[in-house]
Motif scaffolding. Structure first.
Motif, PDB file in Angstrom:
ATOM      1  N   ARG A   1       0.833  -1.196   0.000  1.00  0.00           N
ATOM      2  CA  ARG A   1       0.000   0.000   0.000  1.00  0.00           C
ATOM      3  C   ARG A   1       0.873   1.253   0.000  1.00  0.00           C
ATOM      4  O   ARG A   1       0.547   2.259  -0.626  1.00  0.00           O
ATOM      5  N   ARG A   2       2.004   1.191   0.678  1.00  0.00           N
ATOM      6  CA  ARG A   2       2.922   2.334   0.743  1.00  0.00           C
ATOM      7  C   ARG A   2       3.445   2.680  -0.647  1.00  0.00           C
ATOM      8  O   ARG A   2       3.460   3.849  -1.048  1.00  0.00           O
ATOM      9  N   VAL A   3       3.846   1.677  -1.402  1.00  0.00           N
ATOM     10  CA  VAL A   3       4.339   1.894  -2.769  1.00  0.00           C
ATOM     11  C   VAL A   3       3.194   2.368  -3.658  1.00  0.00           C
ATOM     12  O   VAL A   3       3.326   3.339  -4.403  1.00  0.00           O
ATOM     13  N   ALA A   4       2.065   1.692  -3.570  1.00  0.00           N
ATOM     14  CA  ALA A   4       0.908   2.050  -4.399  1.00  0.00           C
ATOM     15  C   ALA A   4       0.465   3.482  -4.129  1.00  0.00           C
ATOM     16  O   ALA A   4       0.177   4.237  -5.067  1.00  0.00           O
ATOM     17  N   ASP A   5       0.420   3.871  -2.854  1.00  0.00           N
ATOM     18  CA  ASP A   5       0.010   5.233  -2.516  1.00  0.00           C
ATOM     19  C   ASP A   5       0.967   6.277  -3.091  1.00  0.00           C
ATOM     20  O   ASP A   5       0.527   7.317  -3.583  1.00  0.00           O
ATOM     21  N   LEU A   6       2.259   6.010  -3.041  1.00  0.00           N
ATOM     22  CA  LEU A   6       3.218   6.980  -3.583  1.00  0.00           C
ATOM     23  C   LEU A   6       3.116   7.064  -5.103  1.00  0.00           C
ATOM     24  O   LEU A   6       3.165   8.155  -5.674  1.00  0.00           O
ATOM     25  N   ILE A   7       2.942   5.932  -5.761  1.00  0.00           N
ATOM     26  CA  ILE A   7       2.767   5.947  -7.223  1.00  0.00           C
ATOM     27  C   ILE A   7       1.504   6.729  -7.585  1.00  0.00           C
ATOM     28  O   ILE A   7       1.518   7.567  -8.490  1.00  0.00           O
ATOM     29  N   ALA A   8       0.421   6.487  -6.861  1.00  0.00           N
ATOM     30  CA  ALA A   8      -0.824   7.221  -7.118  1.00  0.00           C
ATOM     31  C   ALA A   8      -0.637   8.717  -6.887  1.00  0.00           C
ATOM     32  O   ALA A   8      -1.096   9.540  -7.686  1.00  0.00           O
ATOM     33  N   SER A   9       0.056   9.061  -5.828  1.00  0.00           N
ATOM     34  CA  SER A   9       0.304  10.465  -5.519  1.00  0.00           C
ATOM     35  C   SER A   9       1.134  11.138  -6.607  1.00  0.00           C
ATOM     36  O   SER A   9       0.819  12.241  -7.058  1.00  0.00           O
ATOM     37  N   LYS A  10       2.189  10.477  -7.041  1.00  0.00           N
ATOM     38  CA  LYS A  10       3.079  11.059  -8.059  1.00  0.00           C
ATOM     39  C   LYS A  10       2.410  11.169  -9.422  1.00  0.00           C
ATOM     40  O   LYS A  10       2.650  12.118 -10.163  1.00  0.00           O
ATOM     41  N   THR A  11       1.574  10.191  -9.776  1.00  0.00           N
ATOM     42  CA  THR A  11       0.938  10.204 -11.100  1.00  0.00           C
ATOM     43  C   THR A  11      -0.386  10.970 -11.124  1.00  0.00           C
ATOM     44  O   THR A  11      -0.861  11.335 -12.189  1.00  0.00           O
ATOM     45  N   GLY A  12      -0.973  11.164  -9.947  1.00  0.00           N
ATOM     46  CA  GLY A  12      -2.280  11.823  -9.888  1.00  0.00           C
ATOM     47  C   GLY A  12      -3.420  10.901 -10.278  1.00  0.00           C
ATOM     48  O   GLY A  12      -4.538  11.360 -10.502  1.00  0.00           O
ATOM     49  N   LEU A  13      -3.137   9.606 -10.355  1.00  0.00           N
ATOM     50  CA  LEU A  13      -4.162   8.627 -10.723  1.00  0.00           C
ATOM     51  C   LEU A  13      -4.649   7.887  -9.479  1.00  0.00           C
ATOM     52  O   LEU A  13      -3.847   7.569  -8.602  1.00  0.00           O
TER      53      LEU A  13
END
Length: 73
Positions: free
Chosen positions: A42-54
């Motif tokens: 979830r930590r990785v997924a949340d950061l990817i979502a935050s960086k991509t805006g998706l």
């Protein structure tokens, strides 16, 4: 979303798997495993979502529903 699309979204956002890995003090391989769905973080997924805006539900349909995203916010 296809892993290639996630990688492209990271690139379009001006970041990379290496930058995500560095920020979270993880290996690039660990990030790659999450992107390809071989493992979850979830930590990785949340950061990817935050960086991509998706939203997570678009990046990994079926893995994260909209309700779980709201409770994490």
């Amino acid at each position: 979303m296809h892993p290639a699309d996630i990688k492209a979204a990271l690139e379009k956002a001006g970041t990379s798997q290496i930058k995500i890995a560095t920020a979270l003090e993880l290996s690039e391989s660990a990030i790659n495993h999450v992107i390809y769905g071989r493992s979850t973080s979830r930590r990785v997924a949340d950061l990817i979502a935050s960086k991509t805006g998706l939203p997570l539900s678009k990046l990994w349909p079926g893995r994260y529903d909209k309700q779980s995203q709201q409770s994490a916010a």
